[in-house]
Design an enzyme around this catalytic site. Structure first.
Site, mmCIF file in Angstrom:
data_model
loop_
_atom_site.group_PDB
_atom_site.id
_atom_site.type_symbol
_atom_site.label_atom_id
_atom_site.label_comp_id
_atom_site.label_asym_id
_atom_site.label_seq_id
_atom_site.Cartn_x
_atom_site.Cartn_y
_atom_site.Cartn_z
ATOM 1 N N GLY A 133 0.852 -1.196 0.000
ATOM 2 C CA GLY A 133 0.000 0.000 0.000
ATOM 3 C C GLY A 133 0.876 1.230 0.000
ATOM 4 O O GLY A 133 1.323 1.694 -1.053
ATOM 5 N N SER A 134 1.199 1.710 1.198
ATOM 6 C CA SER A 134 2.108 2.857 1.304
ATOM 7 C C SER A 134 3.435 2.546 0.617
ATOM 8 O O SER A 134 4.026 3.391 -0.043
ATOM 9 C CB SER A 134 2.383 3.180 2.776
ATOM 10 O OG SER A 134 1.183 3.355 3.481
ATOM 11 N N THR A 160 -10.891 1.601 -6.388
ATOM 12 C CA THR A 160 -12.132 2.332 -6.621
ATOM 13 C C THR A 160 -12.568 2.122 -8.076
ATOM 14 O O THR A 160 -11.743 2.212 -8.990
ATOM 15 C CB THR A 160 -11.923 3.833 -6.325
ATOM 16 O OG1 THR A 160 -11.391 3.952 -5.006
ATOM 17 C CG2 THR A 160 -13.226 4.607 -6.426
ATOM 18 N N GLU A 242 -3.545 14.273 -7.445
ATOM 19 C CA GLU A 242 -4.442 13.422 -6.662
ATOM 20 C C GLU A 242 -4.620 13.989 -5.248
ATOM 21 O O GLU A 242 -5.725 14.052 -4.717
ATOM 22 C CB GLU A 242 -3.867 11.996 -6.589
ATOM 23 C CG GLU A 242 -4.717 11.064 -5.740
ATOM 24 C CD GLU A 242 -4.169 9.646 -5.626
ATOM 25 O OE1 GLU A 242 -3.123 9.355 -6.230
ATOM 26 O OE2 GLU A 242 -4.807 8.839 -4.925
ATOM 27 N N GLN A 279 -23.363 29.379 24.450
ATOM 28 C CA GLN A 279 -22.005 29.825 24.131
ATOM 29 C C GLN A 279 -21.080 28.676 23.682
ATOM 30 O O GLN A 279 -20.287 28.840 22.756
ATOM 31 C CB GLN A 279 -21.404 30.544 25.332
ATOM 32 C CG GLN A 279 -20.144 31.303 24.967
ATOM 33 C CD GLN A 279 -19.541 31.982 26.174
ATOM 34 O OE1 GLN A 279 -19.377 31.386 27.237
ATOM 35 N NE2 GLN A 279 -19.211 33.246 26.026
ATOM 36 N N GLN A 336 -21.693 15.708 16.632
ATOM 37 C CA GLN A 336 -21.945 15.953 18.053
ATOM 38 C C GLN A 336 -23.007 17.039 18.239
ATOM 39 O O GLN A 336 -23.907 16.916 19.081
ATOM 40 C CB GLN A 336 -20.632 16.374 18.730
ATOM 41 C CG GLN A 336 -20.734 16.597 20.228
ATOM 42 C CD GLN A 336 -20.932 15.286 20.996
ATOM 43 O OE1 GLN A 336 -20.682 14.206 20.475
ATOM 44 N NE2 GLN A 336 -21.408 15.390 22.222
#
Ligand SMILES: Cc1cc2nc3c(=O)[nH]c(=O)nc-3n(C[C@H](O)[C@H](O)[C@H](O)COP(=O)(O)OP(=O)(O)OC[C@H]3O[C@@H](n4cnc5c(N)ncnc54)[C@H](O)[C@@H]3O)c2cc1C
Length: 379
Positions: A133-134, A160, A242, A279, A336
């Site tokens: 991969g990397s 992809t 990319e 606040q 959140q």
């Protein structure tokens, strides 16, 4: 704001792309998420608007624009609100077709790039493997020289458009020695010996991510892309774009999420007033607006340098590193602020938070960006 690199003409293009995507794609974001697929026809629709060839020459069916036109598309695609849809289109436009444009022969361009721009053929880029991969240089898919071409054997993963692609721009080893030298690229058509299996994932669900197996796949010699053993150059050639495209996507996604969350906080009541009148929430939104602004500035600066031909490795790497993590953190904060609703699948923010998790991993992980920066900074 630093001066955006876009002209009035780019802003007109933005307005037209935004209108089109809001009408044609955005309403389907949830449906395609559930289906874990967006229809192939999307490519045809985009091609009909000239959006699959913005930066490509008119002679190849493109719009004859530049990287700034493409940058507008990257940002606007994020506003569809479906990371998976943007990823599928982005893989076609930003990573699969550029090597054919830059390194392809006239015949390869006519055969693959022209139909890709026309939305008749879908492309994928196949570099990553289960064991590489990397560390791209560790790839093991091998191409053996035979009469009239090559025979490919190996496996790619996390690709992809891997199931639907008509052609896969594939990296393979063409010398027995390991390392960077001896990697070549081939345009592999889907056909005998090529099989794909779809993977399930945390986010980007509307996109088609697959493992691809090459079993004794004959590739004619005219499908060698670029120089034999010169594949590493080809990989490096598109990395900057990319990563910029990913930074631009994050900028677009952060803007949309902030707008939607601020609207929610103005409307949602708690303890007798809108959330935005508390606040802590107001301050959180102020922080998020600052983070989105910083991400945009860093990205536009890198983009401006890139378009000016500066080869801004430092700025692009910083933009990729900063925006992907910032986007994920912003999505989490937006979730959140939505409270329980944010955890529900019917709300866009649940999807946005999952989608944003890919950014620090794909297209060169955060750690790899830091490694590059370490070198550039002389550490
Ligand atoms: C949804 C999705 C779509 C993708 N699409 C494509 C595609 O279209 N085409 C394609 O070719 N690839 C694609 N990829 C692959 C993607 O580029 C890789 O996942 C990515 O480069 C990381 O490689 P890896 O997964 O093998 O992780 P590894 O390289 O195994 O890394 C694992 C972890 O170790 C860290 N690490 C690795 N090396 C170092 C180091 N030297 N120092 C410190 N930390 C380190 C990494 O940052 C990571 O956190 C896609 C991936 C995903 C998840």
């Amino acid at each position: 704001m630093i001066q955006p690199p876009f002209s009035e003409e780019h802003e007109e293009l933005r307005a037209s792309i935004r209108g089109f995507l809001e009408r044609e794609l955005a309403p389907h974001a949830q449906e395609w998420e559930e289906a874990e697929w967006f229809p192939d026809e999307v490519f045809g629709k985009l091609a009909g608007q000239g959006l699959l060839g913005l930066k490509y020459p008119a002679a190849l069916g493109g719009q004859g624009g530049d990287y700034l036109h493409e940058a507008v598309l990257c940002e606007e695609l994020a506003r569809v609100g479906s990371g998976g849809t943007a990823a599928g289109i982005g893989a076609h436009v930003n990573i699969a077709t550029p090597p054919i444009w830059k390194f392809g022969t006239e015949e390869q361009q006519q055969r693959y790039l022209v139909p890709a721009i026309g939305g008749e053929k879908v492309g994928a880029l196949g570099i990553t493997e289960p064991g590489a991969g990397s560390d791209v240089a560790a790839l093991r898919t091998a191409a053996e020289r035979v009469d009239g071409g090559y025979v490919l054997r190996g496996e790619k993963t996390y690709i992809t458009n891997g199931v639907r692609a008509d052609f896969i721009v594939t990296a393979a080893r063409t010398t027995p020695e390991g390392g960077h030298h001896g990697i070549s690229f081939f345009i592999v058509e889907r056909g005998e010996g090529v099989s794909a299996a779809k993977l399930q994932k945390l986010g980007w669900r509307a996109s088609d991510t697959a493992t691809i197996a090459y079993e004794e796949v004959f590739v004619p010699e005219q499908n060698l892309l670029g120089e034999l053993h010169g594949g590493f150059k080809l990989i490096m050639a598109n990395f900057q774009w990319e990563r910029l495209a990913m930074a631009l996507g994050a900028v677009g996604a952060m803007a949309l999420a902030w707008e939607r969350t601020a609207e929610f906080a103005r409307e949602r009541q708690a303890f007798g007033r809108p959330l935005a009148k508390h606040q802590a929430i107001r301050h959180r939104l102020a922080d998020l607006a600052s983070s989105a602004y910083a991400a945009r500035c860093v990205t536009y600066d890198a983009l401006r340098r890139f378009v000016a031909g500066e080869e801004p490795l430092r700025e692009v790497t910083m933009a990729k590193l900063l925006t992907q993590r910032a986007s994920f953190e912003l999505m989490d904060a937006c979730l959140q602020i939505h409270g329980g609703a944010g955890y529900m699948r019917e709300y866009w923010v649940e999807r946005a938070a999952r989608d944003a998790r890919l950014g620090p991993i794909g297209g060169g992980s955060d750690e790899i960006m830091r490694e590059i920066l370490g070198r550039v900074l002389g550490l």
